[in-house]
Design a protein around this motif. Structure first.
Motif, mmCIF file in Angstrom:
data_model
loop_
_atom_site.group_PDB
_atom_site.id
_atom_site.type_symbol
_atom_site.label_atom_id
_atom_site.label_comp_id
_atom_site.label_asym_id
_atom_site.label_seq_id
_atom_site.Cartn_x
_atom_site.Cartn_y
_atom_site.Cartn_z
ATOM 1 N N HIS A 42 0.814 -1.216 0.000
ATOM 2 C CA HIS A 42 0.000 0.000 0.000
ATOM 3 C C HIS A 42 0.854 1.275 0.000
ATOM 4 O O HIS A 42 0.363 2.353 -0.337
ATOM 5 N N GLN A 43 2.128 1.151 0.386
ATOM 6 C CA GLN A 43 3.031 2.298 0.345
ATOM 7 C C GLN A 43 3.692 2.452 -1.019
ATOM 8 O O GLN A 43 4.200 3.518 -1.356
ATOM 9 N N ARG A 44 3.655 1.415 -1.811
ATOM 10 C CA ARG A 44 4.280 1.443 -3.132
ATOM 11 C C ARG A 44 3.288 1.801 -4.234
ATOM 12 O O ARG A 44 3.674 2.353 -5.269
ATOM 13 N N LEU A 45 2.017 1.453 -4.003
ATOM 14 C CA LEU A 45 0.998 1.606 -5.044
ATOM 15 C C LEU A 45 -0.267 2.220 -4.453
ATOM 16 O O LEU A 45 -0.513 2.111 -3.251
ATOM 17 N N PRO A 46 -1.101 2.855 -5.295
ATOM 18 C CA PRO A 46 -2.363 3.429 -4.809
ATOM 19 C C PRO A 46 -3.383 2.329 -4.503
ATOM 20 O O PRO A 46 -4.101 1.869 -5.398
ATOM 21 N N ALA A 47 -3.453 1.940 -3.245
ATOM 22 C CA ALA A 47 -4.270 0.783 -2.860
ATOM 23 C C ALA A 47 -5.735 0.940 -3.253
ATOM 24 O O ALA A 47 -6.392 -0.029 -3.633
ATOM 25 N N SER A 48 -6.263 2.150 -3.177
ATOM 26 C CA SER A 48 -7.683 2.358 -3.466
ATOM 27 C C SER A 48 -8.021 2.114 -4.928
ATOM 28 O O SER A 48 -9.194 1.968 -5.276
ATOM 29 N N ARG A 49 -7.006 2.045 -5.790
ATOM 30 C CA ARG A 49 -7.235 1.864 -7.218
ATOM 31 C C ARG A 49 -7.004 0.425 -7.663
ATOM 32 O O ARG A 49 -7.194 0.101 -8.836
ATOM 33 N N ILE A 50 -6.558 -0.423 -6.726
ATOM 34 C CA ILE A 50 -6.143 -1.776 -7.116
ATOM 35 C C ILE A 50 -7.013 -2.825 -6.446
ATOM 36 O O ILE A 50 -7.292 -2.755 -5.245
ATOM 37 N N ILE A 51 -7.455 -3.785 -7.241
ATOM 38 C CA ILE A 51 -8.210 -4.935 -6.751
ATOM 39 C C ILE A 51 -7.304 -6.156 -6.821
ATOM 40 O O ILE A 51 -6.767 -6.477 -7.888
#
Length: 367
Positions: A42-51
């Motif tokens: 979640h610190q590397r990628l936008p978690a809210s945009r990923i399933i």
């Protein structure tokens, strides 16, 4: 690709601002091994945009379910992939399921779409229009597969008079005919007229004037934009399913925008980029009309290089079309060789894909 490669790719895409270019879309990431998925993802990628799509067999056991809870609490949405439970959930916190529909929708699916009624359930590998209808009736909300390329036979061909008018309109626009000729054809089709005025009034054109006649609507659009939307309307007119968009239209729109983006990155001028857009859009007319492509294209009097690209996949546009045809499919090793042949970088390709999907997203809102 293995998971490390997937995560590295996503981080690179983040640097390319692909997430920003597609702000309303989610990204589905297949997870095969929860143990190797970094806990700080979640610190590397936008978690809210990923399933995160996690196979149901991986979701079993306390340790795995604790990891699922961690990723869920970190902002990722979890889809239970390859779902096969008949009576009891393997993971009690399952909200959204993914079912493989390559052999049709399984009998137990309806039970779970009813029980998990708030989920955005996904039917994947939907091969035909018949399976799509089955999945819709079962309660699925998202669909993937080749169904767009295999329309129902009773919907595969356009109404002949509407087809004739649209093709004639495209021919008139291509030869820069007088506006009066265009108006006369629009007036023969109430649905075409409605779509024209709806398009001109859409937010995409941000018009502040009230449109009062056909000539004004055509002038506001401009010939170039009118030509593009008439190409889209060839596909849009095919769907009679409760106002739903024809899924083939999204595929054609993707090809058109992808071809245009590739042409621009290859240094083509504006006219050639417009031609590339048209080649992409017309490449599915044989599927749309259930007729040989050469026959469908005959009334349009296209340039020879466009016809060669469409019918033989030859020339630079033909090679671009071959690349575009695999751009929204499963990864093929031939892709990198095509990029090398066309002197395109992998980033050129990725940014072209993002441009294409952004345009498709806009089209689907406006139609």
């Amino acid at each position: 690709m293995d998971q490390d490669a997937v995560i590295a790719a996503l981080q690179h895409w983040k640097q390319l601002e692909l997430f920003d270019q597609l702000p309303t879309l989610n990204w589905m990431v297949s997870v095969r091994d929860l143990n190797t998925l970094p806990t700080d993802l979640h610190q590397r990628l936008p978690a809210s945009r990923i399933i995160l799509c996690v196979p149901e067999r991986v979701c079993q056991g306390q340790e795995m379910q604790a990891r699922l809870k961690h990723f869920s609490s970190s902002g990722f949405r979890i889809y239970t992939d390859d779902f096969q439970s008949v009576s009891e959930l393997a993971w009690s916190d399952t909200r959204d399921i993914v079912i493989d529909s390559h052999a049709g929708v399984p009998f137990f699916a309806k039970l779970w779409t009813l029980r998990l009624s708030h989920g955005q359930h996904w039917a994947k590998n939907v091969a035909t229009a018949a399976v799509l209808e089955q999945a819709l009736a079962t309660g699925f909300k998202m669909f993937s597969g080749d169904y767009a390329f295999h329309p129902a036979k009773n919907n595969s061909a356009a109404d002949s008079s509407a087809k004739t008018r649209l093709l004639k309109l495209l021919g008139l626009v291509a030869r820069d005919a007088d506006s009066k000729e265009l108006e006369d054809l629009f007036k023969q089709d109430a649905n075409l007229s409605y779509l024209l005025f709806r398009l001109v009034s859409s937010a995409a054109f941000a018009q502040t004037v009230k449109v009062s006649n056909f000539g004004q609507a055509i002038n506001l659009l401009g010939r170039r934009q009118l030509q593009r939307w008439l190409q889209l309307l060839l596909y849009a007119k095919q769907s009679d399913q409760g106002g739903a968009l024809n899924p083939l239209m999204a595929r054609a729109a993707f090809r058109a925008a992808m071809m245009e983006a590739l042409a621009q990155r290859m240094g083509f001028n504006r006219d050639m980029a417009d031609g590339a857009f048209m080649v992409g859009m017309f490449s599915l007319l044989d599927t749309l009309f259930a007729s040989p492509l050469a026959e469908v294209l005959q009334p349009l009097s296209l340039q020879e290089d466009y016809l060669a690209a469409l019918l033989q996949r030859s020339g630079p546009l033909g090679r671009c079309l071959q690349l575009t045809e695999i751009a929204d499919r499963r990864f093929e090793p031939a892709l990198r060789g095509m990029l090398t042949e066309l002197a395109l970088s992998e980033d050129d390709y990725l940014l072209s894909v993002a441009h294409a999907f952004a345009w498709v997203n806009q089209v689907c809102k406006d139609m």
